[in-house]
Design an enzyme around this catalytic site. Structure first.
Site, PDB file in Angstrom:
ATOM      1  N   CYS A 105       0.864  -1.176   0.000  1.00  0.00           N
ATOM      2  CA  CYS A 105       0.000   0.000   0.000  1.00  0.00           C
ATOM      3  C   CYS A 105       0.897   1.221   0.000  1.00  0.00           C
ATOM      4  O   CYS A 105       2.029   1.172   0.486  1.00  0.00           O
ATOM      5  CB  CYS A 105      -0.901   0.020   1.236  1.00  0.00           C
ATOM      6  SG  CYS A 105      -2.231   1.226   1.050  1.00  0.00           S
ATOM      7  N   CYS A 122       0.218   4.271   1.421  1.00  0.00           N
ATOM      8  CA  CYS A 122      -0.031   5.341   2.414  1.00  0.00           C
ATOM      9  C   CYS A 122       1.144   5.645   3.338  1.00  0.00           C
ATOM     10  O   CYS A 122       1.296   6.784   3.778  1.00  0.00           O
ATOM     11  CB  CYS A 122      -1.287   5.050   3.223  1.00  0.00           C
ATOM     12  SG  CYS A 122      -1.309   3.450   4.030  1.00  0.00           S
ATOM     13  N   LYS A 181     -11.960  -4.761   3.472  1.00  0.00           N
ATOM     14  CA  LYS A 181     -11.306  -3.859   4.417  1.00  0.00           C
ATOM     15  C   LYS A 181     -12.218  -2.669   4.648  1.00  0.00           C
ATOM     16  O   LYS A 181     -12.531  -1.920   3.722  1.00  0.00           O
ATOM     17  CB  LYS A 181      -9.952  -3.405   3.870  1.00  0.00           C
ATOM     18  CG  LYS A 181      -9.237  -2.448   4.810  1.00  0.00           C
ATOM     19  CD  LYS A 181      -7.844  -2.118   4.342  1.00  0.00           C
ATOM     20  CE  LYS A 181      -7.173  -1.147   5.307  1.00  0.00           C
ATOM     21  NZ  LYS A 181      -5.819  -0.820   4.888  1.00  0.00           N
ATOM     22  N   GLU A 190     -16.861  -7.978  -2.808  1.00  0.00           N
ATOM     23  CA  GLU A 190     -15.433  -7.614  -2.861  1.00  0.00           C
ATOM     24  C   GLU A 190     -14.557  -8.871  -2.836  1.00  0.00           C
ATOM     25  O   GLU A 190     -13.590  -8.993  -3.580  1.00  0.00           O
ATOM     26  CB  GLU A 190     -15.064  -6.730  -1.657  1.00  0.00           C
ATOM     27  CG  GLU A 190     -15.468  -5.278  -1.777  1.00  0.00           C
ATOM     28  CD  GLU A 190     -14.431  -4.438  -2.535  1.00  0.00           C
ATOM     29  OE1 GLU A 190     -13.494  -5.005  -3.119  1.00  0.00           O
ATOM     30  OE2 GLU A 190     -14.589  -3.205  -2.549  1.00  0.00           O
ATOM     31  N   LYS A 232     -11.066  -7.391   7.511  1.00  0.00           N
ATOM     32  CA  LYS A 232     -10.365  -6.489   8.414  1.00  0.00           C
ATOM     33  C   LYS A 232     -11.226  -5.285   8.737  1.00  0.00           C
ATOM     34  O   LYS A 232     -11.777  -4.699   7.808  1.00  0.00           O
ATOM     35  CB  LYS A 232      -9.067  -6.041   7.731  1.00  0.00           C
ATOM     36  CG  LYS A 232      -8.263  -5.047   8.524  1.00  0.00           C
ATOM     37  CD  LYS A 232      -7.159  -4.499   7.678  1.00  0.00           C
ATOM     38  CE  LYS A 232      -6.442  -3.441   8.499  1.00  0.00           C
ATOM     39  NZ  LYS A 232      -5.465  -2.722   7.755  1.00  0.00           N
ATOM     40  N   SER A 258      -4.993  -2.820  15.113  1.00  0.00           N
ATOM     41  CA  SER A 258      -4.338  -2.070  16.184  1.00  0.00           C
ATOM     42  C   SER A 258      -5.289  -1.599  17.281  1.00  0.00           C
ATOM     43  O   SER A 258      -4.997  -1.745  18.466  1.00  0.00           O
ATOM     44  CB  SER A 258      -3.582  -0.886  15.588  1.00  0.00           C
ATOM     45  OG  SER A 258      -4.460  -0.041  14.868  1.00  0.00           O
ATOM     46  N   TYR A 296      -1.318  -8.432  16.686  1.00  0.00           N
ATOM     47  CA  TYR A 296      -0.214  -7.883  17.486  1.00  0.00           C
ATOM     48  C   TYR A 296      -0.024  -8.670  18.780  1.00  0.00           C
ATOM     49  O   TYR A 296       0.964  -8.485  19.473  1.00  0.00           O
ATOM     50  CB  TYR A 296      -0.474  -6.404  17.791  1.00  0.00           C
ATOM     51  CG  TYR A 296      -0.655  -5.585  16.533  1.00  0.00           C
ATOM     52  CD1 TYR A 296       0.452  -5.118  15.823  1.00  0.00           C
ATOM     53  CD2 TYR A 296      -1.924  -5.332  16.009  1.00  0.00           C
ATOM     54  CE1 TYR A 296       0.291  -4.408  14.643  1.00  0.00           C
ATOM     55  CE2 TYR A 296      -2.094  -4.621  14.827  1.00  0.00           C
ATOM     56  CZ  TYR A 296      -0.984  -4.173  14.155  1.00  0.00           C
ATOM     57  OH  TYR A 296      -1.142  -3.483  12.977  1.00  0.00           O
TER      58      TYR A 296
HETATM   59  C1  PBG Z   1      -2.397   0.495   5.171  1.00  0.00           C
HETATM   60  C2  PBG Z   1      -2.815  -0.323   6.311  1.00  0.00           C
HETATM   61  C3  PBG Z   1      -3.550   0.067   7.440  1.00  0.00           C
HETATM   62  C4  PBG Z   1      -3.614  -1.028   8.263  1.00  0.00           C
HETATM   63  C5  PBG Z   1      -2.968  -2.076   7.615  1.00  0.00           C
HETATM   64  N1  PBG Z   1      -2.489  -1.615   6.388  1.00  0.00           N
HETATM   65  C6  PBG Z   1      -4.062   1.384   7.853  1.00  0.00           C
HETATM   66  C7  PBG Z   1      -5.120   2.037   7.108  1.00  0.00           C
HETATM   67  O1  PBG Z   1      -5.737   1.501   6.183  1.00  0.00           O
HETATM   68  O2  PBG Z   1      -5.348   3.198   7.451  1.00  0.00           O
HETATM   69  C8  PBG Z   1      -4.277  -1.057   9.603  1.00  0.00           C
HETATM   70  C9  PBG Z   1      -3.722  -2.047  10.533  1.00  0.00           C
HETATM   71  C10 PBG Z   1      -4.093  -1.860  11.949  1.00  0.00           C
HETATM   72  O3  PBG Z   1      -4.849  -0.958  12.357  1.00  0.00           O
HETATM   73  O4  PBG Z   1      -3.585  -2.662  12.729  1.00  0.00           O
HETATM   74  N2  PBG Z   1      -3.324   0.614   4.158  1.00  0.00           N
HETATM   75 ZN    ZN Z   2      -2.867   2.344   2.770  1.00  0.00          ZN
END
Ligand code: PBG
Ligand code: ZN
Length: 321
Positions: free
Chosen positions: A116, A118, A191, A229, A244, A270, A309
């Protein structure tokens, strides 16, 4: 009267009839790696989780391998961020370095590479930005390049988490053209746009600079759309699909398991982790008990692979039992 309690009367009987068993071998542990030397920085919002520099990563890898965890999910935090996320597909980028390190030290440990943009974009969005819009088709080639670069570094699994349409097909094609016919794709298929990601965005320094991710991540209210999806990702070539977050979406996990035979993962994200840690720190809950209950529930709902985690602690606790 049916005496259900007969089979609950001893630990041995309860063990005998237990329907769901958790093992370290189905857990994947996320790790954060950043550029620099000698770094082990605690993530404030995620007690027990650190950002590691490559030179210190072995400390953590040794524990992970020792615990019998299946693999690690790698998140890179680069020094340089720009509009086009160029350090995401740099063969010497931070995630690529981490993959090489992992495969060198523990060839058996699965290196799962999150794909990804980001963490690598200056604006913090998962795709290419034009004005206020997150462009779909312009993002796909960059994801393909990132996937190939990570596969070249030795990644065992490519895990796209961006939620652009068509990314699985684009990544599959890019991998195949580069000769990585045997590198599987684990797609973050369902997601959801979730408040449970905030601690991660602290950890990975990846909060969007403007707006939010609702134009690409899913609305939390939709389960039928989640199945569409997933169906599409399977059609595009995903080898493993994912739901997720996990705990607030166990109905989605169950629906996906019932509908599709493709291996299914769930990401215990998280925020789900941080809530447990915060309550445990206050002595309000028994951490070990809650973690094992949460993970068992994710598995019971139908996920065969759990990204969490808690993996290191859980593996240790499962050993003790
Ligand atoms: C990146 C990504 C994210 C997470 C995993 N890959 C963050 C998001 O989409 O903002 C979140 C993982 C987590 O919260 O443990 N795209
Ligand atoms: Zn991302």
């Amino acid at each position: 009267m049916k005496r259900f309690r007969r089979l609950r009367s001893s630990g041995a009987l309860r063990d005998l009839v237990r329907e769901t068993r958790l093992t370290a071998g189905e857990l994947i542990y996320p790790i954060f790696v950043e550029e620099g030397i000698g770094i082990k920085t605690p993530v404030d919002s995620m007690p027990g989780i650190f950002r590691w520099s490559i030179d210190r990563l072995d400390e953590e890898l040794d524990r992970i391998a020792e615990a019998g965890i299946a693999g690690v999910m790698i998140f890179g935090i680069p020094k340089v961020k720009d509009e086009l996320a160029t350090s995401a597909y740099d063969d010497d980028g931070i995630a690529q370095q981490a993959v090489r390190r992992i495969k060198k030290r523990f060839p058996e440990l699965l290196a799962v590479a999150d794909v990804c943009l980001c963490e690598y974009t200056s604006h913090g969005h998962c795709g290419v930005v034009c004005g206020c819009e997150i462009l779909n088709d312009e993002t796909l080639p960059l994801l393909g390049k990132m996937a190939v670069s990570l596969a070249k570094a030795g990644a065992d699994i490519i895990a796209p988490s961006d939620m652009m349409d068509g990314r699985v097909a684009a990544i599959r094609q890019a991998l195949d053209e580069a000769g990585f016919l045997n590198t599987p794709i684990m797609a973050y298929s369902a997601k959801f746009a979730s408040g449970y990601y905030s601690p991660f965005r602290d950890a990975a320094d990846s909060a969007p600079g403007f707006g939010d991710r609702r134009s690409y991540q899913m609305d939390c209210a939709n389960v039928r759309e989640a199945l569409l999806e997933i169906e599409e990702d399977i059609a595009e070539g995903a080898d493993i699909v994912m739901v997720k977050p996990a705990l607030a979406y166990l109905d989605v996990v169950r629906a996906a398991r019932d509908r599709f035979d493709t291996p299914l993962a769930a990401y215990n994200v998280s925020g789900e982790y941080s809530m447990v840690k915060a309550a445990a720190e206050r002595g309000w809950i028994d951490e070990k008990r809650i973690v094992l209950e949460n993970l068992t529930s994710i598995k019971r709902a139908g996920a065969g692979i759990i990204i969490t985690y808690h993996a290191l602690d859980a593996a240790k606790w499962l050993e003790e039992k």
